[in-house]
Design an enzyme around this catalytic site. Structure first.
Site, PDB file in Angstrom:
ATOM      1  N   SER A  50       0.855  -0.844   0.059  1.00  0.00           N
ATOM      2  CA  SER A  50      -0.097  -0.132   0.310  1.00  0.00           C
ATOM      3  C   SER A  50       1.240   1.266  -0.025  1.00  0.00           C
ATOM      4  O   SER A  50       1.930   1.192  -0.941  1.00  0.00           O
ATOM      5  CB  SER A  50      -1.132  -0.140   1.371  1.00  0.00           C
ATOM      6  OG  SER A  50      -1.909   1.077   0.893  1.00  0.00           O
ATOM      7  N   ASP A 211      -5.341  -2.973  -2.858  1.00  0.00           N
ATOM      8  CA  ASP A 211      -4.420  -2.514  -1.664  1.00  0.00           C
ATOM      9  C   ASP A 211      -3.899  -4.437  -1.139  1.00  0.00           C
ATOM     10  O   ASP A 211      -4.541  -5.066  -0.871  1.00  0.00           O
ATOM     11  CB  ASP A 211      -4.933  -1.960  -0.758  1.00  0.00           C
ATOM     12  CG  ASP A 211      -4.603  -1.751   0.113  1.00  0.00           C
ATOM     13  OD1 ASP A 211      -3.450  -2.238   0.622  1.00  0.00           O
ATOM     14  OD2 ASP A 211      -3.668   0.018   0.237  1.00  0.00           O
TER      15      ASP A 211
END
Length: 391
Positions: A50, A211
């Site tokens: 991320s 993500d």
């Protein structure tokens, strides 16, 4: 400094967490200040997920000049504004909201991925600020063994770790997690940082990705697959039992923002903490076994881990700076409750504003310096002389 093949290999693990990852910039700046020679990269293996993936790529791209790379990362975080990451102007917010409602709730419009926020500014920022060509140079000069970022495949349901490293590193396949060698670029970072529903999925390698923290059950594992024998983990979780107080009472059910905060924490925080707990147990088992070839083949060698986490609640810090959000975004998030104290958990992930990011950077620097002795011992800085760093 090159890394001898027989020495311990230190991995750096940077977890995800949106704007919370500014904390990592402060820790990295402190490590650079502790080094006898700031040009020396103490992390042959760097992995991130991320927003941590973006920090990891920035650090790996500048691995030939570690101190300069950490300064650059801090400078970028200190100058952040929300509109550098996603659109905050009224036309952009309203257009995205109408598309989200029309496509996801009413089934109108073209079949394209839609999320609550338009993250196109992040692409422009990465293309402007990040030069991934430095990764290949660092690997070629043996200042870096490998760098990796993890994304989640919406098609296969796997956590996919894209890595760029030395040719001797083999791909891996485990339950719902695989490693794929590639040449890292902006698309991989966008995919790794596409928080579900908040940012749209990214089309990459004939699949849609989001993500990487979503299905990353073992966040430390990629570093070990890439050759790390010990790991420094920089997390972004709040101190234990230091959550903001819940709003109690029968007439005060949890707001959408508070529910969202728990979902985000379960994605970005819980998996890492669970993996650390499991690794600690495996270390206890491995230390109780006799040193045998069979134990080594089973992968039961102890893995030394040092964890640096925030000493203060990032939710509370976000609460102090919630009024720094652009007015349009404050209005947009008021309904779900993200601008209230009880909704600060969501805000702590989305508040890309200088006041908040600067405080997190300073906290990261302070926390790292508070662990100075542990860092010096873990990284072997007490025995590393300037002349050796230049070798």
């Amino acid at each position: 400094m090159q890394y001898p093949s027989g020495s311990a290999t230190t991995g750096l693990v940077l977890s995800g967490g949106g704007a919370r990852a500014a904390y990592q910039a402060g820790v990295l700046a402190a490590i650079a200040d502790l080094l006898p020679n700031a040009a020396h990269n103490p992390f042959p293996v760097i992995v991130g997920t991320s927003a941590g993936a973006i920090n990891a790529a920035g650090l790996a791209s500048g691995a030939l000049h570690f101190g300069e790379a950490t300064r650059r990362i801090s400078e970028v975080w200190r100058s952040f504004h929300c509109d550098h990451i996603y659109r905050t102007d009224w036309p952009g917010l309203l257009r995205q909201a109408s598309r989200f409602i029309g496509c996801n709730l009413l089934g109108l419009g073209p079949d394209v991925p839609v999320a609550l926020l338009d993250s196109s500014p992040l692409r422009a920022l990465l293309e402007r600020e990040l030069d991934c060509s430095g990764i290949a140079a660092a690997i070629r000069l043996r200042r870096l063994r490998a760098v990796a970022v993890t994304a989640f495949s919406y098609d296969s349901g796997q956590a996919v770790t894209f890595y760029q490293g030395q040719a001797a590193i083999d791909p891996w396949l485990r339950h719902r997690r695989i490693g794929i060698p590639t040449r890292l670029g902006v698309e991989h970072l966008l995919a790794s940082s596409a928080i579900p529903l908040v940012f749209p999925p990214v089309w990459l390698s004939r699949e849609y990705y989001g993500d990487g923290a979503v299905r990353q059950a073992a966040p430390i594992s990629p570093a070990l697959h890439l050759g790390a024998t010990r790991a420094l983990v920089i997390g972004v979780s709040d101190p234990a039992h230091d959550d903001l107080p819940a709003v109690r009472g029968r007439n005060n059910p949890p707001s959408l923002a508070r529910i969202g905060a728990h979902l985000l924490n379960s994605t970005f925080v819980d998996n890492l903490e669970t993996d650390l707990e499991l690794l600690e147990r495996l270390n206890l088992i491995s230390r109780s076994l006799p040193e045998t070839r069979q134990a080594r083949q089973l992968g039961l060698q102890p893995v030394e881990v040092l964890v640096i986490n925030p000493s203060e609640s990032l939710d509370r810090i976000a609460t102090r700076h919630r009024h720094s959000l652009p007015r349009s975004l404050r209005t947009f998030l008021r309904g779900p409750g993200a601008t209230k104290v009880s909704g600060a958990g969501v805000l702590s992930y989305l508040l890309f504003e200088p006041e908040y990011c600067n405080e997190l950077i300073e906290l990261g620097y302070k926390d790292a310096m508070a662990r100075r002795e542990a860092l010096v011992d873990f990284l072997g800085l007490s025995t590393l002389q300037p002349a050796e760093a230049l070798a």
